[in-house]
Scaffold this active site. Structure first.
Site, PDB file in Angstrom:
ATOM      1  N   ASP A  83       0.869  -1.220   0.017  1.00 39.46           N
ATOM      2  CA  ASP A  83       0.037  -0.147   0.020  1.00 39.46           C
ATOM      3  C   ASP A  83       1.011   1.391  -0.010  1.00 39.46           C
ATOM      4  OD1 ASP A  83      -2.407  -1.392   0.013  1.00 39.46           O
ATOM      5  OD2 ASP A  83      -2.381  -1.404   2.002  1.00 39.46           O
ATOM      6  N   GLU A 161      -6.671   9.546   2.780  1.00 42.03           N
ATOM      7  CA  GLU A 161      -7.194  10.485   3.721  1.00 42.03           C
ATOM      8  C   GLU A 161      -6.066  11.394   4.474  1.00 42.03           C
ATOM      9  OE1 GLU A 161      -4.110   7.951   4.994  1.00 42.03           O
ATOM     10  OE2 GLU A 161      -6.061   6.815   4.851  1.00 42.03           O
ATOM     11  N   THR A 201     -11.476   2.176   3.238  1.00 39.11           N
ATOM     12  CA  THR A 201     -11.081   0.670   3.734  1.00 39.11           C
ATOM     13  C   THR A 201      -9.462   0.772   4.341  1.00 39.11           C
ATOM     14  OG1 THR A 201     -10.359   0.463   1.208  1.00 39.11           O
ATOM     15  CG2 THR A 201     -12.422  -0.551   2.003  1.00 39.11           C
ATOM     16  N   PHE A 205     -11.106   2.872   8.129  1.00 38.42           N
ATOM     17  CA  PHE A 205     -11.828   1.658   8.321  1.00 38.42           C
ATOM     18  C   PHE A 205     -11.268   1.204   9.449  1.00 38.42           C
ATOM     19  CE2 PHE A 205     -11.476  -3.020   8.285  1.00 38.42           C
ATOM     20  CZ  PHE A 205     -12.732  -3.308   8.108  1.00 38.42           C
TER      21      PHE A 205
END
Length: 311
Positions: A83, A161, A201, A205
């Site tokens: 990620d 975010e 997500t 999350f």
């Protein structure tokens, strides 16, 4: 190795600290060169990659240094890693408008479109241009050292975010949240996450926020460990402007954008988050519903489901 400009060029970004990424990068480079597609690689990564000494049929390797026109002339950005590497790739992709195709070499990898075992298919689909491109919403973030009329002192952006967090482990952050110019509530907390549907997500999350399908246009505000009766996650309109004000009597906080870029927030700072003016473009190989991706990524139990089977 040459630095010529080629008719078709793909930029390759990899997490060279992982042996799996190095091996995967070697396979992708060889596959693209054999199909006559040039590959552009950052100089700092090229030193760690076993790049071939000779080019393919018509493709060649370009070694470049970071710059404003890093992806100029490239049709695609292929990212190999977890990620964090994919978010790093998004930093390159956003400014250039070049679509990003992620290959997951990490754990979850919601931004990735393919897995490590799909490398041959990835090369084939890139070579035949057999993919679609979709745009993902981003966030524009503004920091003011004071109220809404104060001059901006910092600006940034995020794909997943922007989070306002406490800087000291032993002290809570006192904040007031705002939506569309109106106050919502005040509470002490570990932080507040403002996220896109893509980021629903990720950190949001983990903080207890809802999963939002990527096709939904919305902004999320999710408190982190808030000490308040009303501190629930909120989903607002995509046109909304979210704000988090750090109260003057509270210790300073920090702003994180995608967990990669950070700046200290003095007491009294105001963070404003709105829909980003520039989206990130993602290359898609599969048209499977997001529901299937969600089930697969989180290994959700679906045994006993009696709905209609897909062919």
């Amino acid at each position: 190795m040459t630095t010529k400009t080629h008719r078709r060029t793909v930029f390759l970004l990899a997490h060279t600290g992982r042996p799996a990424a190095v091996r995967s990068a070697e396979l992708v480079v060889l596959g693209l060169l054999q199909r006559g597609i040039g590959v552009r690689v950052l100089e700092e990564e090229a030193r760690d990659l076993p790049l071939p000494r000779t080019s393919g049929a018509t493709g060649a390797i370009e070694i470049v240094t970071p710059g404003a026109d890093l992806l100029a002339g490239c049709e695609l950005l292929v990212v190999l890693g977890g990620d964090g590497t994919l978010l790093r790739g998004a930093e390159f992709a956003r400014g250039s408008g070049v679509p990003m195709l992620g290959v997951n070499l990490g754990t979850v990898g919601f931004l990735a479109e393919a897995e490590r075992d799909d490398l041959d298919q990835v090369v084939h689909r890139v070579a035949t241009r057999d993919y679609e491109v979709e745009e993902r919403m981003t966030l524009d973030v503004t920091v003011r050292n004071g109220g809404p009329d104060a001059e901006p002192c910092y600006s940034d952006w995020a794909l997943n975010e922007a989070s306002v967090e406490k800087a000291a482990r032993e002290r809570m952050l006192e904040v007031v949240t705002e939506v569309d110019g109106r106050p919502v509530t005040r509470f002490g907390c570990d932080g507040v996450v403002c996220a896109t549907p893509t980021g629903s997500t990720a950190y949001a999350f983990s903080a207890g926020g809802p999963v939002v399908w990527p096709e939904v246009e919305a902004l999320l505000m999710v408190p982190i460990s808030a000490h308040a009766l009303f501190a629930k996650p909120m989903v607002t309109a995509p046109s909304s402007v979210l704000a988090v004000e750090v109260q003057p009597q509270t210790p300073h906080g920090v702003l994180w954008c995608d967990g990669r870029r950070t700046v200290e927030l003095p007491a009294g700072a105001r963070v404003e988050v709105r829909r980003g003016a520039v989206p990130v473009r993602l290359a898609r190989l599969h048209q499977a519903p997001f529901t299937d991706r969600l089930v697969a990524k989180f290994a959700l139990p679906v045994v006993g489901w009696r709905g209609a089977r897909q062919p």
